[in-house]
Design a protein around this motif. Structure first.
Motif, PDB file in Angstrom:
ATOM      1  N   PHE A  19       3.544  11.530   8.434  1.00  0.00           N
ATOM      2  CA  PHE A  19       4.148  11.559   7.099  1.00  0.00           C
ATOM      3  C   PHE A  19       4.815  12.897   6.813  1.00  0.00           C
ATOM      4  CE2 PHE A  19       1.163   8.013   6.258  1.00  0.00           C
ATOM      5  CZ  PHE A  19       2.071   7.082   5.783  1.00  0.00           C
ATOM      6  N   GLU A  20       4.165  13.980   7.208  1.00  0.00           N
ATOM      7  CA  GLU A  20       4.741  15.306   6.986  1.00  0.00           C
ATOM      8  C   GLU A  20       6.058  15.457   7.761  1.00  0.00           C
ATOM      9  OE1 GLU A  20       2.914  19.690   6.577  1.00  0.00           O
ATOM     10  OE2 GLU A  20       2.664  18.809   8.577  1.00  0.00           O
ATOM     11  N   LYS A  22       8.183  13.277   8.340  1.00  0.00           N
ATOM     12  CA  LYS A  22       9.217  12.503   7.639  1.00  0.00           C
ATOM     13  C   LYS A  22       9.610  13.144   6.314  1.00  0.00           C
ATOM     14  CE  LYS A  22       9.730   9.157  10.567  1.00  0.00           C
ATOM     15  NZ  LYS A  22      10.972   8.959  11.273  1.00  0.00           N
ATOM     16  N   CYS A  24       7.463  13.963   3.706  1.00  0.00           N
ATOM     17  CA  CYS A  24       6.644  13.599   2.537  1.00  0.00           C
ATOM     18  C   CYS A  24       5.988  14.833   1.930  1.00  0.00           C
ATOM     19  CB  CYS A  24       5.556  12.611   2.948  1.00  0.00           C
ATOM     20  SG  CYS A  24       6.195  11.021   3.460  1.00  0.00           S
ATOM     21  N   LYS A  25       5.852  14.819   0.618  1.00  0.00           N
ATOM     22  CA  LYS A  25       5.122  15.873  -0.080  1.00  0.00           C
ATOM     23  C   LYS A  25       3.637  15.555   0.060  1.00  0.00           C
ATOM     24  CE  LYS A  25       4.430  18.091  -4.515  1.00  0.00           C
ATOM     25  NZ  LYS A  25       4.779  18.140  -5.930  1.00  0.00           N
ATOM     26  N   MET A  26       2.889  16.488   0.569  1.00  0.00           N
ATOM     27  CA  MET A  26       1.479  16.249   0.854  1.00  0.00           C
ATOM     28  C   MET A  26       0.610  16.786  -0.281  1.00  0.00           C
ATOM     29  SD  MET A  26       2.335  14.761   3.536  1.00  0.00           S
ATOM     30  CE  MET A  26       0.862  14.296   4.378  1.00  0.00           C
TER      31      MET A  26
END
Length: 80
Positions: A19-20, A22, A24-26
């Motif tokens: 996800f990171e 791509k 994405c805000k984690m």
């Protein structure tokens, strides 16, 4: 964590990485305090990449951990 302390919640760390990558805000990283493990792919800078639950060995802590995590997510801007 008991019995697999050297790879506790590794899958969560692998998903985090995907996800990171791509963009994405984690959100929602949590303390590793109170867990009994030696290594985990789910750890970043001393924190877990989300809320890790051990329903086999620490079920009595899950409800309070979940409530605290929801409040943390709200404070980080997560929309429910």
């Amino acid at each position: 964590q008991e019995g697999y302390g050297d790879n506790y919640c590794d899958a969560a760390g692998e998903l985090y990485d995907l996800f990171e990558a791509k963009g994405c805000k984690m959100l929602g990283l949590t303390s590793t305090d109170g867990y009994n493990h030696s290594d985990s792919k789910a750890e970043r800078d001393g924190k877990f990449v989300g809320l890790m639950m051990d329903e086999d060995n620490q079920y009595d802590l899950s409800e309070d951990r979940a409530k605290a995590w929801v409040e943390q997510l709200k404070s980080e801007g997560f929309a429910f």
